[in-house]
Every structure is written in C-alpha cells, then in structure tokens.
Write a protein that holds these residues in place. Structure first.
Motif, PDB file in Angstrom:
ATOM      1  N   ARG A 247       0.840  -1.188  -0.003  1.00 16.45           N
ATOM      2  CA  ARG A 247      -0.052   0.069  -0.073  1.00 16.45           C
ATOM      3  C   ARG A 247       0.872   1.121  -0.042  1.00 16.45           C
ATOM      4  NH1 ARG A 247      -4.522  -1.582   4.408  1.00 16.45           N
ATOM      5  NH2 ARG A 247      -5.731  -3.247   3.367  1.00 16.45           N
ATOM      6  N   GLY A 248       2.106   1.161   0.688  1.00 16.63           N
ATOM      7  CA  GLY A 248       2.874   2.492   0.889  1.00 16.63           C
ATOM      8  C   GLY A 248       3.656   2.605  -0.506  1.00 16.63           C
ATOM      9  N   SER A 249       4.915   3.308  -0.213  1.00 22.62           N
ATOM     10  CA  SER A 249       5.958   3.445  -1.218  1.00 22.62           C
ATOM     11  C   SER A 249       6.556   2.203  -1.701  1.00 22.62           C
ATOM     12  CB  SER A 249       6.897   4.570  -0.672  1.00 22.62           C
ATOM     13  OG  SER A 249       7.585   3.922   0.072  1.00 22.62           O
ATOM     14  N   LEU A 250       6.852   2.338  -3.121  1.00 25.82           N
ATOM     15  CA  LEU A 250       7.254   1.178  -3.769  1.00 25.82           C
ATOM     16  C   LEU A 250       8.213   1.628  -4.739  1.00 25.82           C
ATOM     17  CD1 LEU A 250       7.776  -1.860  -4.662  1.00 25.82           C
ATOM     18  CD2 LEU A 250       5.463  -1.442  -6.014  1.00 25.82           C
ATOM     19  N   SER A 251       9.382   1.127  -4.880  1.00 23.97           N
ATOM     20  CA  SER A 251      10.492   1.542  -5.978  1.00 23.97           C
ATOM     21  C   SER A 251      11.223   0.296  -6.454  1.00 23.97           C
ATOM     22  CB  SER A 251      11.371   2.669  -5.408  1.00 23.97           C
ATOM     23  OG  SER A 251      12.330   2.124  -4.400  1.00 23.97           O
ATOM     24  N   MET A 252      11.438  -0.014  -7.629  1.00 24.09           N
ATOM     25  CA  MET A 252      12.271  -1.136  -8.071  1.00 24.09           C
ATOM     26  C   MET A 252      13.419  -0.618  -9.001  1.00 24.09           C
ATOM     27  SD  MET A 252      11.070  -4.201 -10.367  1.00 24.09           S
ATOM     28  CE  MET A 252      10.347  -5.341  -8.954  1.00 24.09           C
ATOM     29  N   VAL A 253      14.651  -0.968  -8.662  1.00 24.98           N
ATOM     30  CA  VAL A 253      15.850  -0.701  -9.727  1.00 24.98           C
ATOM     31  C   VAL A 253      16.194  -1.960 -10.406  1.00 24.98           C
ATOM     32  CG1 VAL A 253      16.587   1.432  -8.631  1.00 24.98           C
ATOM     33  CG2 VAL A 253      17.454  -0.625  -7.971  1.00 24.98           C
ATOM     34  N   VAL A 254      16.407  -1.887 -11.709  1.00 21.66           N
ATOM     35  CA  VAL A 254      16.918  -2.974 -12.275  1.00 21.66           C
ATOM     36  C   VAL A 254      18.263  -3.055 -13.056  1.00 21.66           C
ATOM     37  CG1 VAL A 254      16.346  -4.666 -14.312  1.00 21.66           C
ATOM     38  CG2 VAL A 254      14.227  -3.719 -12.866  1.00 21.66           C
ATOM     39  N   GLY A 255      19.084  -3.914 -12.607  1.00 20.88           N
ATOM     40  CA  GLY A 255      20.635  -3.873 -13.192  1.00 20.88           C
ATOM     41  C   GLY A 255      20.706  -4.271 -14.817  1.00 20.88           C
ATOM     42  N   SER A 256      21.932  -4.481 -15.016  1.00 17.32           N
ATOM     43  CA  SER A 256      22.185  -4.865 -16.352  1.00 17.32           C
ATOM     44  C   SER A 256      21.890  -6.329 -16.592  1.00 17.32           C
ATOM     45  CB  SER A 256      23.575  -4.418 -16.785  1.00 17.32           C
ATOM     46  OG  SER A 256      24.559  -5.048 -15.854  1.00 17.32           O
ATOM     47  N   LEU A 257      21.358  -6.658 -17.845  1.00 20.52           N
ATOM     48  CA  LEU A 257      21.350  -8.064 -18.388  1.00 20.52           C
ATOM     49  C   LEU A 257      22.480  -8.897 -18.509  1.00 20.52           C
ATOM     50  CD1 LEU A 257      19.286 -10.243 -18.964  1.00 20.52           C
ATOM     51  CD2 LEU A 257      19.154  -9.453 -21.308  1.00 20.52           C
ATOM     52  N   VAL A 258      22.806  -9.880 -17.802  1.00 17.57           N
ATOM     53  CA  VAL A 258      24.168 -10.430 -18.048  1.00 17.57           C
ATOM     54  C   VAL A 258      23.739 -11.944 -18.330  1.00 17.57           C
ATOM     55  CG1 VAL A 258      25.491  -9.191 -16.524  1.00 17.57           C
ATOM     56  CG2 VAL A 258      24.070 -11.302 -15.439  1.00 17.57           C
ATOM     57  N   LYS A 259      24.606 -12.600 -19.236  1.00 21.60           N
ATOM     58  CA  LYS A 259      24.439 -13.964 -19.816  1.00 21.60           C
ATOM     59  C   LYS A 259      24.991 -15.270 -18.535  1.00 21.60           C
ATOM     60  CE  LYS A 259      24.319 -12.588 -24.571  1.00 21.60           C
ATOM     61  NZ  LYS A 259      24.818 -12.825 -25.853  1.00 21.60           N
ATOM     62  N   GLU A 260      26.006 -14.836 -17.949  1.00 14.52           N
ATOM     63  CA  GLU A 260      26.460 -16.005 -17.068  1.00 14.52           C
ATOM     64  C   GLU A 260      26.244 -15.568 -15.560  1.00 14.52           C
ATOM     65  OE1 GLU A 260      27.595 -18.419 -18.109  1.00 14.52           O
ATOM     66  OE2 GLU A 260      27.524 -18.055 -20.262  1.00 14.52           O
ATOM     67  N   PRO A 261      26.195 -16.339 -14.851  1.00 13.70           N
ATOM     68  CA  PRO A 261      25.780 -16.275 -13.259  1.00 13.70           C
ATOM     69  C   PRO A 261      26.992 -15.400 -12.617  1.00 13.70           C
ATOM     70  CG  PRO A 261      26.186 -18.418 -13.620  1.00 13.70           C
ATOM     71  CD  PRO A 261      25.909 -17.959 -14.949  1.00 13.70           C
ATOM     72  N   GLU A 262      28.473 -15.829 -13.181  1.00 13.37           N
ATOM     73  CA  GLU A 262      29.465 -15.145 -12.644  1.00 13.37           C
ATOM     74  C   GLU A 262      29.466 -13.604 -13.093  1.00 13.37           C
ATOM     75  OE1 GLU A 262      30.020 -19.303 -13.497  1.00 13.37           O
ATOM     76  OE2 GLU A 262      29.619 -17.648 -14.650  1.00 13.37           O
ATOM     77  N   GLN A 263      28.485 -13.144 -13.804  1.00 10.32           N
ATOM     78  CA  GLN A 263      28.480 -11.570 -14.065  1.00 10.32           C
ATOM     79  C   GLN A 263      27.555 -10.865 -13.296  1.00 10.32           C
ATOM     80  OE1 GLN A 263      27.546 -12.448 -18.191  1.00 10.32           O
ATOM     81  NE2 GLN A 263      29.804 -11.540 -18.942  1.00 10.32           N
ATOM     82  N   LEU A 264      26.822 -11.717 -12.531  1.00  8.94           N
ATOM     83  CA  LEU A 264      25.759 -10.857 -11.495  1.00  8.94           C
ATOM     84  C   LEU A 264      26.206  -9.878 -10.835  1.00  8.94           C
ATOM     85  CD1 LEU A 264      23.602 -13.936  -9.846  1.00  8.94           C
ATOM     86  CD2 LEU A 264      22.783 -11.663 -11.131  1.00  8.94           C
ATOM     87  N   GLY A 265      27.752  -9.803 -10.247  1.00  8.84           N
ATOM     88  CA  GLY A 265      28.280  -8.724  -9.672  1.00  8.84           C
ATOM     89  C   GLY A 265      28.212  -7.485 -10.259  1.00  8.84           C
ATOM     90  N   SER A 266      28.280  -7.521 -11.582  1.00  6.73           N
ATOM     91  CA  SER A 266      28.088  -6.533 -12.505  1.00  6.73           C
ATOM     92  C   SER A 266      26.787  -5.764 -12.719  1.00  6.73           C
ATOM     93  CB  SER A 266      28.604  -6.625 -13.942  1.00  6.73           C
ATOM     94  OG  SER A 266      28.404  -5.568 -14.886  1.00  6.73           O
ATOM     95  N   SER A 267      25.891  -6.776 -12.537  1.00  6.46           N
ATOM     96  CA  SER A 267      24.515  -6.459 -12.665  1.00  6.46           C
ATOM     97  C   SER A 267      24.185  -5.852 -11.207  1.00  6.46           C
ATOM     98  CB  SER A 267      23.448  -7.643 -12.951  1.00  6.46           C
ATOM     99  OG  SER A 267      22.141  -7.262 -13.063  1.00  6.46           O
TER     100      SER A 267
END
Length: 519
Positions: A247-267
């Motif tokens: 009901r209250g405030s809501l925000s969502m940020v989305v990182g970059s799309l990566v192809k390998e799980p090892e790149q999650l740090g970048s996202s």
C-alpha cells in the motif's frame, strides 16, 4: 486438499464414487473425471493430480496401460489406486509391479475406501514434508552460492554444483532491488519469494532473494532467454504483483542483463547506480540501468555560498528569505541533477551550523535535532522533494527556537512569563496565579506584558490556543467539544465564540475548507 482424478468408462460407477465416498473427510477433493485412459493421460499431463483412481478394464487404453505410460513419462509423484470388478490375481500382480499400493474390488465399499484414503493421506503428507525440506535446502544452497558470486567470493565445490544446477534453466540473469516501507517489507519479501520459487514470474524461470535490509531487498532473477524484453517482462510482472500487495511507497531498480551467473556482480553494481537516480526520478514503474547509464550527476561548487545565505536567514529570523532561498537552491538541484551525496553534505552543513548557533545561545541542540529527526539523505526511499520539505521544516523550527532564546536573554521576567504561557496555555491559568509564580503584582504584570508583546495575557493565551486549534484541525479529525477541552476551555460556547472572532467564520464553516474534512 489433495486433488483427485476419477477414471471409469461406466458413468454410474463414477457417480457412485463421488457420492458414496467422503473425500473431504480424508483430505481429498475430486477435481475431474473422465471415461477412458487416453483422456485420463491428457488430464494427468495438464493438471498433475495427487491421486488417480482408475478402473482396470476400459476401452482404448486400460487402467494398467495408463499407469505404465504415466510412469514412463515421469509422473512419479502421482498416486494410483486401481479398481476392478474381477478378483483376478494377475491384475493385482501387474498393479504392484507398476508401484500401485492399493487395489479396490468393485462394488466399492465406503469403509474400505476410507481406509485406503486415510493411508494415502498420510503417505502424501510425509512426501510433501520431505519435498519441502529438500526444496528449502536447495534454496538455501542456491542463495549462498549466488550471494558469493555477488560479493566476488571464491566458490566452494558445493556452491559450484548449485550454480551449475541453476544455470541449466537459465539463458540470462539480472539483479533487481526493491524498496518499500519498513512495515510492509515482510509481506513484500514473501510475495516475491513465492513467485520466484514457483517460477511464476512472466519472462523468468525462477530466482531467489539474496540480501535484505530494513526497507529493501535484492534478488537474482533467472530469465528464459537473454533478451531485454524477457528482463522487462519479469521486472514489470514483479512490480505489478508488489503494487497489488503493497500500500505504501514502492520502488524497483533493475541492473544490467548478463548471460552468465559469474557476471551477477556487475548487474548488482549497475542496479546500485540506478538506485541513486530514484532521488530525482520517483516513478510508478521499474527504473532500468539502461535508461540512466549514459547520464551523470552534476557537481556544484557554489553550494556552500548558498548554504551560508540560508544559515544567515535562519540566524536573523527572516522566515520569508529562508523559504525563498531554499526553494531557489532546490530548484537548482533539480535542474542540474546535482550529485545526491553533495546535497547530503549541503543539508548536513546547514543543520550542524544552525544547531551550533542555537547551542551558543543556551539551547539544547540535541533535543532540537530529536524533534525534527534525521533524514537518510541519498537512500532510495527518499527523494529531493522530501529532503526539501525536511530541511525547510528544520530551518523554520531553528529560527523560532533562536528567537525564543534571544527573547529569554533580553526580556528578563516578562520573557519568562511568555515562555511559561507557551508551556501552559492549555491549562486554566489567571494573571493573579502567574503573578504569584513570578512574584509580581498582577496589574503591573499585565501592563508590562502588554507593552512588550502588544496584547494582554488573556489575548496571548487565546492566540496560542487558536494557533494550536488550527494545527489540530488540519492534522486530525477532531470534534469541536474535544478540541475545546484539549485547549483548556471550560465552556464549549466560549471556545466557539473565540474561534469565530479570530477566524471570521464558525467552526463548522472552517472545517469545510479543510481538504480531508470535506464531505
């Protein structure tokens, strides 16, 4: 309730099974029925029932063929009970070979059916419990492995195994971060966890929540393909689901799309970068890193000059200039998109300097700061507009407190009387009683007070009460009688008379001008 499929080519037999057996008592409900093995196979593939009760002898595909086919296709969790009007040992033997643990002979007896269902219920409950334990263990292992990737830590052999298992379903990965009010964090986490675990996110194949703070949490989302459209579908789906439950405030940020799980740090790092832009861009949809990656924040070397002018206006008790200068500088911030950390330093500088002046005049700076609170400048749940409102409130309060400090120093006893009235104006006090407290003649006290403040003590009390009445009416729904009593009026009619005298309208008419009280 466990879901049941009934299969029999005799309609009367199906009707008898539905009417004569108390399914709900044993924790089951009949979800669907059909008359042959082929149709039953289709229904099992589509809905995956917990229990199938099937006749053996049927046209097209008999019951044993149905069971054999479903086992070959991997439907190992579905339980099967076979029925037959023929007490044939060969049927029973083949059924046992297929993993069927219960064999009912037609006509079905309700006592026998209850016994079978009770046994199956216990079996299904135990299997469900074990499955939950296995899923929980797997989710913990996945979360631990993905968190290690996020932090750039070296993976253990167990972590690498978990990553490989997850990667088998993944074509793309993305890190997202959600911020909500503290009171709604638990329900938001539960909603997202449920959707991710069941793989119900549009465009996504799953994922899990990795980190959780006081008002926010992050998640790694597994995508079915490595397209931006899949990423956006997943983000928009999750945001819509949360908007429906938060009901209250809501925000969502989305990182970059990566192809390998090892790149999650970048996202993850890109999501954090995007989060800083929520300070300026409050929106009812996700904010993507791709939207802001080419942008940048401004740096302003003239901030400290503007800060000193605002501090000067506070110190000289110039309310109009405080409002004007704060508006100008915050308009400038919005236009130049000044770096949030600089605005944080700017705001902190003003608060520290004003508090120092207040302390020099004998005030309790810590107490004043506690009254206004401490803003989390730059955090995702705050915005430029909220910070502007907070800093304006602080400066105006500080201006008032500085004025009171100077009055106490310059006005002697009369200033102390005025301070006493501010603290006790809701009480029933007389000039005589006040004179006794400050050892002054009541007549002289009244005259001296009028000379200094331009109004009598009684009128000053009325002014304080009416100012308070206005604030209370605008901040809460309160009845006139309750308001009169709270402000110290012994007579409700007297309160109404004083209210109309000062505001030029009756209380009922004034209430109609307040937005939240309009009918």
């Amino acid at each position: 309730m466990y879901r049941v499929l009934l299969v029999d080519d005799e309609p009367f037999a199906i009707e008898g099974l539905q009417l004569l057996i108390d399914w709900k008592k044993n924790g089951f409900e009949v979800e669907s029925v059909c008359g042959d093995g082929e149709e039953a196979a289709r229904l099992i593939r589509e809905s995956k029932p917990d229990l199938v009760v099937t006749d053996i002898r049927m046209p097209i595909m008999d019951g044993l063929e149905l069971i054999s086919q479903m086992r070959l296709e991997g439907h190992k969790q579905t339980k099967f009970v076979v029925m037959s009007g023929y007490s044939d040992f060969e049927y029973a033997r083949r059924a046992l070979q297929l993993g069927v643990s219960h064999y009912l002979t037609k006509p079905i007896m309700s006592d026998e059916a209850d016994e079978v269902l009770e046994c199956l219920n216990k079996t299904l409950e135990e299997e469900t419990r074990k499955q939950k334990v296995v899923r929980y263990t797997e989710r913990c292992a996945q979360r631990r492995a993905l968190t290690a990737l996020l932090r750039g830590e070296e993976l253990s052999d167990t972590d690498q195994t978990s990553i490989k298992r997850i990667s088998a379903e993944a074509a793309g990965w993305v890190y997202m971060r959600v911020a909500v009010d503290e009171s709604e964090l638990a329900s938001a986490v539960e909603e997202v966890e449920k959707l991710l675990e069941k793989g119900q996110v549009e465009g996504g194949a799953g994922g899990c929540i990795l980190d959780q703070e006081l008002t926010s949490f992050g998640m790694a989302c597994i995508l079915r393909d490595d397209s931006k459209s899949a990423m956006q579908d997943a983000a928009e789906f999750l945001y819509k689901a949360l908007r429906g439950s938060v009901r209250g405030s809501l925000s969502m940020v989305v990182g970059s799309l990566v192809k390998e799980p090892e790149q999650l740090g970048s996202s993850y790092r890109h999501a954090e970068e995007a989060g800083a832009y929520l300070f300026y861009d409050r929106r009812e949809r996700p904010l993507y890193y791709d939207e802001i990656k080419e942008q940048g924040f401004g740096y302003d070397s003239h901030l400290w000059e503007a800060a000193e002018k605002i501090i000067e206006a506070v110190e000289t008790n110039d309310e109009e200039r405080i409002v004007e200068r704060l508006q100008q500088i915050f308009d400038h911030f919005a236009d130049k998109r000044t770096m949030p950390s600089l605005i944080s330093a700017f705001s902190t500088h003003i608060m520290v300097q004003c508090s120092g002046i207040y302390k020099e005049l004998g005030g309790d700076a810590d107490q004043m700061l506690e009254k206004t609170g401490y803003p989390l400048v730059g955090a995702n749940e705050h915005s430029l507009m909220k910070l502007h409102a907070f800093l304006l409130s602080f400066c105006l309060m500080c201006r008032e407190e500085l004025s009171l400090c100077r009055s106490r120093q310059q006005g002697g006893t009369i200033a102390k009387v005025e301070e006493y009235l501010r603290q006790h104006y809701c009480e029933s006090v007389t000039v005589k009683e006040i004179g006794e407290i400050f050892y002054m003649n009541p007549v002289y006290l009244g005259q001296a007070f009028t000379r200094k403040y331009g109004v009598s003590i009684h009128e000053y009390i009325h002014q304080l009460r009416m100012n308070d009445a206005k604030k209370l009416l605008h901040n809460q729904d309160i009845s006139g009688s309750a308001l009169a009593e709270r402000l110290g009026y012994c007579s409700y009619q007297h309160f109404l008379k004083q209210f109309e005298k000062r505001f030029g309208m009756k209380l009922a008419e004034y209430k109609k001008t307040i937005p939240h009280l309009k009918s």
